[in-house]
Design an enzyme around this catalytic site. Sequence first.
Site, PDB file in Angstrom:
ATOM      1  N   ASP A 125      41.110  19.088 -98.647  1.00  0.00           N
ATOM      2  CA  ASP A 125      39.819  18.722 -98.081  1.00  0.00           C
ATOM      3  C   ASP A 125      38.756  18.804 -99.189  1.00  0.00           C
ATOM      4  O   ASP A 125      38.979  18.330-100.295  1.00  0.00           O
ATOM      5  CB  ASP A 125      39.510  19.630 -96.876  1.00  0.00           C
ATOM      6  CG  ASP A 125      38.345  19.162 -96.031  1.00  0.00           C
ATOM      7  OD1 ASP A 125      38.555  18.301 -95.172  1.00  0.00           O
ATOM      8  OD2 ASP A 125      37.219  19.650 -96.241  1.00  0.00           O
ATOM      9  N   TRP A 126      37.592  19.406 -98.926  1.00  0.00           N
ATOM     10  CA  TRP A 126      36.551  19.498 -99.949  1.00  0.00           C
ATOM     11  C   TRP A 126      36.976  20.353-101.142  1.00  0.00           C
ATOM     12  O   TRP A 126      36.354  20.298-102.208  1.00  0.00           O
ATOM     13  CB  TRP A 126      35.253  20.025 -99.344  1.00  0.00           C
ATOM     14  CG  TRP A 126      34.307  18.924 -98.965  1.00  0.00           C
ATOM     15  CD1 TRP A 126      34.177  18.331 -97.746  1.00  0.00           C
ATOM     16  CD2 TRP A 126      33.368  18.269 -99.823  1.00  0.00           C
ATOM     17  NE1 TRP A 126      33.221  17.343 -97.784  1.00  0.00           N
ATOM     18  CE2 TRP A 126      32.704  17.284 -99.055  1.00  0.00           C
ATOM     19  CE3 TRP A 126      33.022  18.414-101.161  1.00  0.00           C
ATOM     20  CZ2 TRP A 126      31.718  16.463 -99.581  1.00  0.00           C
ATOM     21  CZ3 TRP A 126      32.037  17.588-101.692  1.00  0.00           C
ATOM     22  CH2 TRP A 126      31.395  16.623-100.911  1.00  0.00           C
ATOM     23  N   TRP A 166      34.140  11.753 -87.172  1.00  0.00           N
ATOM     24  CA  TRP A 166      33.927  13.156 -87.523  1.00  0.00           C
ATOM     25  C   TRP A 166      32.524  13.369 -88.082  1.00  0.00           C
ATOM     26  O   TRP A 166      31.831  14.322 -87.706  1.00  0.00           O
ATOM     27  CB  TRP A 166      34.983  13.598 -88.521  1.00  0.00           C
ATOM     28  CG  TRP A 166      34.608  14.727 -89.417  1.00  0.00           C
ATOM     29  CD1 TRP A 166      34.551  14.713 -90.775  1.00  0.00           C
ATOM     30  CD2 TRP A 166      34.229  16.057 -89.028  1.00  0.00           C
ATOM     31  NE1 TRP A 166      34.158  15.935 -91.250  1.00  0.00           N
ATOM     32  CE2 TRP A 166      33.953  16.780 -90.209  1.00  0.00           C
ATOM     33  CE3 TRP A 166      34.088  16.692 -87.796  1.00  0.00           C
ATOM     34  CZ2 TRP A 166      33.549  18.115 -90.196  1.00  0.00           C
ATOM     35  CZ3 TRP A 166      33.679  18.022 -87.782  1.00  0.00           C
ATOM     36  CH2 TRP A 166      33.423  18.717 -88.964  1.00  0.00           C
ATOM     37  N   ASP A 252      47.849  13.608 -90.509  1.00  0.00           N
ATOM     38  CA  ASP A 252      46.430  13.684 -90.849  1.00  0.00           C
ATOM     39  C   ASP A 252      45.865  12.270 -90.869  1.00  0.00           C
ATOM     40  O   ASP A 252      46.077  11.521 -91.822  1.00  0.00           O
ATOM     41  CB  ASP A 252      46.232  14.343 -92.216  1.00  0.00           C
ATOM     42  CG  ASP A 252      44.761  14.528 -92.576  1.00  0.00           C
ATOM     43  OD1 ASP A 252      43.895  14.029 -91.830  1.00  0.00           O
ATOM     44  OD2 ASP A 252      44.484  15.162 -93.602  1.00  0.00           O
ATOM     45  N   HIS A 282      45.628  18.031 -90.432  1.00  0.00           N
ATOM     46  CA  HIS A 282      44.738  18.049 -91.591  1.00  0.00           C
ATOM     47  C   HIS A 282      44.763  19.415 -92.275  1.00  0.00           C
ATOM     48  O   HIS A 282      44.847  19.505 -93.494  1.00  0.00           O
ATOM     49  CB  HIS A 282      43.318  17.692 -91.160  1.00  0.00           C
ATOM     50  CG  HIS A 282      42.341  17.672 -92.290  1.00  0.00           C
ATOM     51  ND1 HIS A 282      42.433  16.787 -93.345  1.00  0.00           N
ATOM     52  CD2 HIS A 282      41.240  18.441 -92.545  1.00  0.00           C
ATOM     53  CE1 HIS A 282      41.443  16.997 -94.199  1.00  0.00           C
ATOM     54  NE2 HIS A 282      40.708  18.004 -93.744  1.00  0.00           N
TER      55      HIS A 282
END
Length: 307
Positions: A125-126, A166, A252, A282
């Site tokens: 993710d980030w 999202w 995901d 995810h």
Amino acid sequence: MDVLRTPDARFADLPDFDFEPRYLDVPAAEDGSGRLRMAWVEAGPADGEPILCLHGEPSWSYLYRKMLPLFAKAGFRAIAPDLVGFGRSDKPVDPALYTYASHLGWLGAWIRGMGLEGIHLVCQDWGGLLGLRILTADPDRFATVTVANTFLPTGTTEMPEAFLRWRDFSQNVPEFPAGDIVQRATVNELPEAVVAAYDAPFPDERFKAGARRFPVLVPASADEPEAVANLGAWAVLRTWRKPMLTAFSDSDPIMRGGDRVFQSQVPGCAGQPHVTIEGGGHFLQEDQGEALAEAVLRFLAGVEGNR
């Protein structure tokens, strides 16, 4: 700068998370003014090769609780920081203070302050949007990288519909439900106590400015400054010959297919034991943390064998 710090009591008796928190101050601003406290947890020998585990949003180092002990058992120093605005780290109240550049500054200062070298990066993710930028800016500090359900967007391709939904949700929901968001993005049904652990850093909405802000920081058009910077990072990645593993999950909807882009464009991906983690959403660290850790360890064992 108005900064909040989550009370320690919020982190008492979290399931399977008995790691001792540690802290390091980093500059709050580019000019060096002010300080922010960043937290991290770790396991394994202090002189072991570092595996740096970077979380995304709205999670925190708790996400890696299943993986850190396995890395430690294999002799690595497994380290998982909390990004500013998350976990036990300080949380500026003003959303405008959370920019892509500020996160890079905070995390980069923490890595330098920790004196980490020869890093085996694991990012999701980030954690990837930040970690890959830091890696390409300071490649000599890193030995390998594992990318898991992450990407480095340049605003040149259409955003997945799942991401747009999202982003809209994150900006408009009256109460940002961190634990419920993690639950929605996993395959397994999480125990109530685990969902509550993801809520623990956020006693009320004032603490959630960083969590809410991340979705709108993803570069959506090619002319954005960070999109341009990400293009530069991709130019470095296309010359990256140190080992890179892709370990994406099978469920995901946002990151699906990103592993093939890395495999086709990054030379260091050639010949590596890439894996699709089955039964993972995810947040594959939550769904299949042990399987992801084992994939990383197999990868690193191969790297060691080829030295």
